[in-house]
Design an enzyme around this catalytic site. Structure first.
Site, PDB file in Angstrom:
ATOM      1  N   PHE A 141       0.863  -1.183   0.000  1.00 46.34           N
ATOM      2  CA  PHE A 141       0.000   0.000   0.000  1.00 46.34           C
ATOM      3  C   PHE A 141       0.894   1.226   0.000  1.00 46.34           C
ATOM      4  O   PHE A 141       1.615   1.485   0.958  1.00 46.34           O
ATOM      5  CB  PHE A 141      -0.955   0.050   1.207  1.00 46.34           C
ATOM      6  CG  PHE A 141      -1.908   1.210   1.065  1.00 46.34           C
ATOM      7  CD1 PHE A 141      -3.098   1.071   0.358  1.00 46.34           C
ATOM      8  CD2 PHE A 141      -1.588   2.458   1.575  1.00 46.34           C
ATOM      9  CE1 PHE A 141      -3.950   2.152   0.172  1.00 46.34           C
ATOM     10  CE2 PHE A 141      -2.435   3.545   1.394  1.00 46.34           C
ATOM     11  CZ  PHE A 141      -3.625   3.388   0.692  1.00 46.34           C
ATOM     12  N   ASP A 226       9.589   2.863   1.626  1.00 43.54           N
ATOM     13  CA  ASP A 226       8.413   3.653   1.988  1.00 43.54           C
ATOM     14  C   ASP A 226       8.215   3.493   3.491  1.00 43.54           C
ATOM     15  O   ASP A 226       7.665   2.498   3.958  1.00 43.54           O
ATOM     16  CB  ASP A 226       7.184   3.171   1.209  1.00 43.54           C
ATOM     17  CG  ASP A 226       5.922   3.959   1.581  1.00 43.54           C
ATOM     18  OD1 ASP A 226       5.944   4.677   2.594  1.00 43.54           O
ATOM     19  OD2 ASP A 226       4.914   3.844   0.855  1.00 43.54           O
ATOM     20  N   LYS A 255       3.061  11.161   6.945  1.00 45.22           N
ATOM     21  CA  LYS A 255       2.280  10.974   8.176  1.00 45.22           C
ATOM     22  C   LYS A 255       2.835  11.723   9.393  1.00 45.22           C
ATOM     23  O   LYS A 255       2.587  12.910   9.534  1.00 45.22           O
ATOM     24  CB  LYS A 255       2.124   9.478   8.464  1.00 45.22           C
ATOM     25  CG  LYS A 255       1.271   8.768   7.404  1.00 45.22           C
ATOM     26  CD  LYS A 255       0.787   7.429   7.881  1.00 45.22           C
ATOM     27  CE  LYS A 255       0.213   6.570   6.773  1.00 45.22           C
ATOM     28  NZ  LYS A 255      -1.167   6.886   6.430  1.00 45.22           N
TER      29      LYS A 255
HETATM   30  C1  LIG Z   1       3.196   2.887   3.539  1.00 44.44           C
HETATM   31  C2  LIG Z   1       2.288   3.970   3.044  1.00 44.44           C
HETATM   32  N1  LIG Z   1       2.618   4.663   1.949  1.00 44.44           N
HETATM   33  C3  LIG Z   1       1.858   5.652   1.470  1.00 44.44           C
HETATM   34  C4  LIG Z   1       0.658   5.987   2.075  1.00 44.44           C
HETATM   35  C5  LIG Z   1      -0.190   7.091   1.502  1.00 44.44           C
HETATM   36  O1  LIG Z   1      -0.191   8.208   2.329  1.00 44.44           O
HETATM   37  P1  LIG Z   1      -1.323   9.342   2.164  1.00 44.44           P
HETATM   38  O2  LIG Z   1      -2.609   8.738   2.630  1.00 44.44           O
HETATM   39  O3  LIG Z   1      -0.848  10.465   3.031  1.00 44.44           O
HETATM   40  O4  LIG Z   1      -1.361   9.709   0.717  1.00 44.44           O
HETATM   41  C6  LIG Z   1       0.268   5.283   3.214  1.00 44.44           C
HETATM   42  C7  LIG Z   1      -1.022   5.603   3.877  1.00 44.44           C
HETATM   43  O5  LIG Z   1      -1.582   4.826   4.604  1.00 44.44           O
HETATM   44  C8  LIG Z   1       1.091   4.251   3.714  1.00 44.44           C
HETATM   45  O6  LIG Z   1       0.755   3.541   4.793  1.00 44.44           O
END
Ligand SMILES: Cc1ncc(COP(=O)(O)O)c(C=O)c1O
Length: 401
Positions: A141, A226, A255
């Site tokens: 994700f 990530d 985040k």
């Molecule tokens: C590992 C990871 N990458 C990217 C995202 C996307 O972040 P955003 O919701 O701020 O676009 C998330 C969101 O849950 C995430 O957990």
């Protein structure tokens, strides 16, 4: 009709139904606690998917934001502002890197990492035009943009959004042979969550991340971590990669970097990698704005003390000790995670993750389910020990223990 019912009905009438929230309407929050419009208090065991690592209304962060609100909040990158250099320098230093490319949301930062890797591939590695490939793993994700969902394996996230962006190959998470086979001379990056949050807090087999690091180094492929959800203290270290001694080429952060106050995200890397960009090739009106930088600078200062990482490690041990007792009962089939972060698989006989979440809500504990009968536990790192114990006790009660 209660105020809660009215507000939920109005929200459902006037907002697209992209979420299925628990039927609670929050009006205020402090630390690890939220209060709803009826005055009921709930323990927050989700922490905004780790955006609230430092808790709701953290005084240091609120003060930093307030002070900046009175000075200047937005300049755009057309001009310099006086918080930008410090933010970039200090974030790069926290990551052991050299350069920062600031954005706002996590998905934007992932998009930025994808663009960075492709540009690096063409300009530095010498990949033929239009041939760059990025390897990702199943169950990932990384956000919700059209390109990102193009390499999702979740049918719900993907359906009816095609045509999809090409240039990605998906291999099973934890499968080193598949990873080795997927890397070709046109591969520019491996994009990976060191712990998969949305998939249910999946920790890869020990040794997998270091082996991928080794492979990517050998093949001149960027290792892009990530750490949007796993990073910035959650696992008991600043970055989840650290648990395996892995230093990636690129960190993608978001985040908690915004302290739960403003969206702040960033791609952090070496000058070799981020140095590929020239003016006009990428940007964002809000990315790196003064308010974002002021809050993030305070977040970085808090992380530099190591206090929050230590707390996550200590409380995480406490949490996992208590959750391990539940697996012995047969009502919980598996618990995974690191630090103050857990994915708990409840035996389907005791309900879906949603059923468990609703029952916990009735007991004033807020969690989020994911995939089938899994719930995630990720409290703010500032949660008090006795509140954490109480939260787990409510889970025990919901499971009839
Ligand atoms: C590992 C990871 N990458 C990217 C995202 C996307 O972040 P955003 O919701 O701020 O676009 C998330 C969101 O849950 C995430 O957990």
């Amino acid at each position: 009709m209660t105020a809660t019912d009215d507000l939920i009905a109005a929200a459902e009438a006037h907002s697209a139904h992209t979420y299925h929230p628990l039927p609670v309407v929050v009006a205020s929050a402090d630390g690890a606690w939220m209060t709803d419009v009826e005055g009921r208090r709930y323990l927050d065991l989700l922490a905004g998917y780790s955006a609230l690592n430092f808790g709701h209304g953290n005084r240091r962060l609120v003060e930093a934001a307030k002070a900046q609100l009175e000075r200047v909040t937005l300049t755009s990158r057309a001009f310099h502002h006086d918080r930008f250099a410090a933010f970039c320098e200090q974030l790069a230093e926290l990551c052991g890197m050299e350069m920062v490319l600031p954005m706002n949301t996590g998905a934007e930062a992932v998009e930025t990492a994808v663009k960075t890797a492709r540009k690096w591939g063409y300009r530095v590695k010498g990949v033929p035009s239009e041939m760059a490939k990025i390897v990702v793993v199943g169950g990932n994700f990384h956000g919700r943009t059209t390109t990102i969902i193009s390499f999702s394996t979740d049918p719900e996230a993907r359906a009816d959004y095609g045509p999809y962006t090409p240039g990605f190959e998906i291999v099973p998470y934890g499968d080193l042979t598949a990873m080795r086979q997927a890397l070709t001379e046109n591969t520019v990056a491996v994009l990976i969550e060191p712990i998969q949050g949305e998939a249910g807090v999946l920790v890869p087999p020990a040794g997998y991340l270091p082996a991928v690091r080794e492979l990517t180094r050998e093949r001149n492929v960027l290792f892009v971590a990530d750490e949007i959800q796993s990073g910035l203290g959650r696992t008991g270290r600043t970055f989840a990669c650290e648990h395996e001694g892995v230093v990636p080429d690129v960190y993608v952060l978001g985040k908690a970097l915004g302290g739960g106050i403003v969206p702040v995200s960033a791609v952090v890397s070496s000058a070799d990698v981020l140095g590929v960009f020239r003016p006009g090739e990428h940007g964002s009106t809000f990315g790196g704005n003064p308010l974002a930088c002021a809050v993030a600078l305070e977040v970085i200062a808090m992380l530099r003390s190591g206090e929050y990482q230590a707390r996550a490690a200590e409380l995480g041990e406490r949490l996992h000790r208590q959750l391990a007792e539940l697996t012995g009962t047969g009502r919980v089939t598996q618990v995974r995670g690191r630090g103050l972060w857990a994915g708990v698989d409840v035996h389907p006989r005791y309900g879906t993750g949603r059923d468990i979440s609703e029952k916990l809500m009735d007991r004033r504990v807020l969690v989020k389910d994911t995939h089938g009968s899994t719930i995630r536990i990720a409290p703010p790192l500032v949660i008090e020990e006795e509140d954490l114990d109480w939260g787990v006790a409510q889970l025990r009660a919901v499971l009839g223990l």
